[in-house]
Enzyme design. Structure first.
Site, PDB file in Angstrom:
ATOM      1  N   HIS A  92     -36.588  79.840  18.866  1.00  0.00           N
ATOM      2  CA  HIS A  92     -37.710  79.010  18.435  1.00  0.00           C
ATOM      3  C   HIS A  92     -38.527  78.520  19.619  1.00  0.00           C
ATOM      4  O   HIS A  92     -39.726  78.285  19.500  1.00  0.00           O
ATOM      5  CB  HIS A  92     -37.208  77.812  17.626  1.00  0.00           C
ATOM      6  N   ASP A 144     -32.241  79.647  17.351  1.00  0.00           N
ATOM      7  CA  ASP A 144     -32.989  78.389  17.456  1.00  0.00           C
ATOM      8  C   ASP A 144     -33.534  78.331  18.874  1.00  0.00           C
ATOM      9  O   ASP A 144     -33.914  79.357  19.414  1.00  0.00           O
ATOM     10  CB  ASP A 144     -32.098  77.194  17.110  1.00  0.00           C
TER      11      ASP A 144
END
Length: 442
Positions: free
Chosen positions: A294, A260
């Site tokens: 991300h 993430d």
């Protein structure tokens, strides 16, 4: 007065000199990776803390353990070749404790390493912390599949979450139906989560396979995260370093590859975060490298308590989905301001190099109020980008345009998409060159 100072200094020196350093293998800990060391680790912490503090030293070996609770003046020191390997049995992480989970105060699994109201806590060394996250990741995927297929609870822990939390309070203070959330979401334990602590240091260690967010100090003051390596790839929602509602945080010299965001600055979600009322402020991030993730450095989307006075400098993002990302949505409230970014090198960015987005989720339009998030006074200078889809994305709200963003001295090569600029004003862009052409905001 001078005599008092001298006496206090001698007392402090004596306390430091007498702090015990326990060789955990000699103390009886199993270093074969076969037997749980939870009890001996936590009982040693309690004993040392009662004596004023000390160090748990782990020589080379494989130490299987359940959750660890740190207390004031305690250091975990891992020698090169030492691994603290955390059990993947969820029974080890109950009863549930007070944490903040994705910006919401509630009860959930005991973090792998936890502290509450402690001072002077340290995790250091050249060894490894292994969260054995695969079990937790698989449960996350299983519950997501159950949601898609319209099934109900799939294990007792989700029911346990519902039983120990005030569901109506969660519903009233967030923009979500938590009965639905806990029915279909498997809330995993974060790896390292100190709460309301002072003088927190995490230095040198290698951290891998976190079940959920990796280093997540909350409501802490004076935090140093220096020279660590985090590797959680591939995995869901395993953010690297997430300070929440903390002050005076220094993140440096670290290498991050996760499932993430690599580094994310947060301060609580919706009314729940605004009621807590503590911003994340005085944050420095420097000399770090980010690979898979991300976002390289992200602010939000849980920023309802505010984020301010942040500098990000001298970092490399290589292969992250996005570079600098600031995100929020209607209902959050909070202000992000006084942010400075400089000397960033980005390579192979999958989506946006710089993104400021107040429509992170699909919340319907509403009148401007305390629920309306604000971005302002954000300065970016001296960055290079090689390979990106969208160089710049700025999306404000119709009722609250984004203002006061300055971007200058940026060189972009091999951009494949167009810039996106919506609902903003007072945006100053200069010396921003994309594939040989200067970009300006009309």
């Amino acid at each position: 007065m001078k005599n008092i100072i001298v006496t206090l200094s001698l007392v402090l020196f004596a306390l430091t000199a007498n702090a015990e350093r326990v060789d955990m293998k000699q103390a009886g800990a199993d270093a074969s990776g076969k037997s749980l060391n939870t009890e001996i680790i936590n009982s040693t912490i309690v004993r040392l803390a009662k004596a004023g503090g000390g160090t748990l030293f782990f020589p080379a070996g494989d130490y299987l353990t359940g959750p660890i609770t740190l207390q004031s003046n305690i250091t975990l020191d891992l020698e090169a070749g030492a691994t603290l390997r955390f059990s993947d049995d969820p029974e080890q992480y109950v009863p549930m404790v007070d944490i903040r989970y994705e910006g919401v105060l509630l009860k959930s699994f005991h973090p792998l390493i936890y502290a509450m109201n402690a001072e002077n806590i340290t995790i250091k060394g050249e060894g490894t912390l292994d969260g054995q996250g695969k079990y937790w990741w698989n449960e996350c995927h299983t519950t997501a599949k159950a949601m898609r297929e319209g099934k109900g609870y799939i294990n007792k822990y989700q029911q346990m979450f519902a039983d120990v939390n005030d569901m109506e309070h969660l519903r009233a203070t967030t923009n979500e139906d938590w009965s639905f959330n806990l029915k279909y979401n498997f809330l995993r334990p974060p790896f390292i989560q100190p709460h309301h602590c002072k003088n927190v240091k995490i230095q040198g260690v290698h951290i891998q396979n976190s079940p959920f967010w990796t280093v997540n100090p909350q409501f802490c003051d004076n935090v140093l995260i220096d020279g660590i390596t985090i590797n959680n790839v591939p995995s869901p929602n395993t953010d690297g370093i997430n300070p929440e509602s903390c002050s005076n945080v220094h993140i440096c010299n670290s290498h991050i590859s996760v499932g993430d965001d690599c580094i994310t600055i947060k301060s609580g979600r919706d009314l729940n975060g605004r009621q807590a009322g503590r911003p994340c402020e005085n944050i420095t991030i420097t000399n770090c490298t980010m690979l898979s993730g991300h976002g390289g450095v992200v602010i939000g989307s849980e920023m309802s308590g505010g984020v301010k006075k942040v500098t990000i400098s001298n970092c490399v993002f290589d292969g992250t989905d996005r570079g600098i990302r600031i995100k929020s949505t209607r209902g959050r409230g909070g202000i992000v301001e006084d942010i400075r970014v400089s000397n960033i090198v980005m390579n192979n960015i999958q989506r946006e190099a710089f993104v400021f987005n107040l429509k992170y989720s699909r919340m319907p339009a509403e009148p401007k109020s305390e629920r309306t998030p604000v971005f302002r006074n954000i300065f970016i200078n001296g960055c290079t980008v090689n390979g990106v889809k969208t160089p710049v994305k700025i999306v404000g709200l119709e009722e609250a345009p984004i203002t006061g963003i300055s971007i200058r001295d940026v060189q972009v090569q091999n951009a494949t998409g167009e810039n996106i600029i919506e609902n903003c004003h007072d945006i100053r862009i200069a010396d921003f060159v994309i594939d040989g052409k200067e970009f300006k905001v009309e």
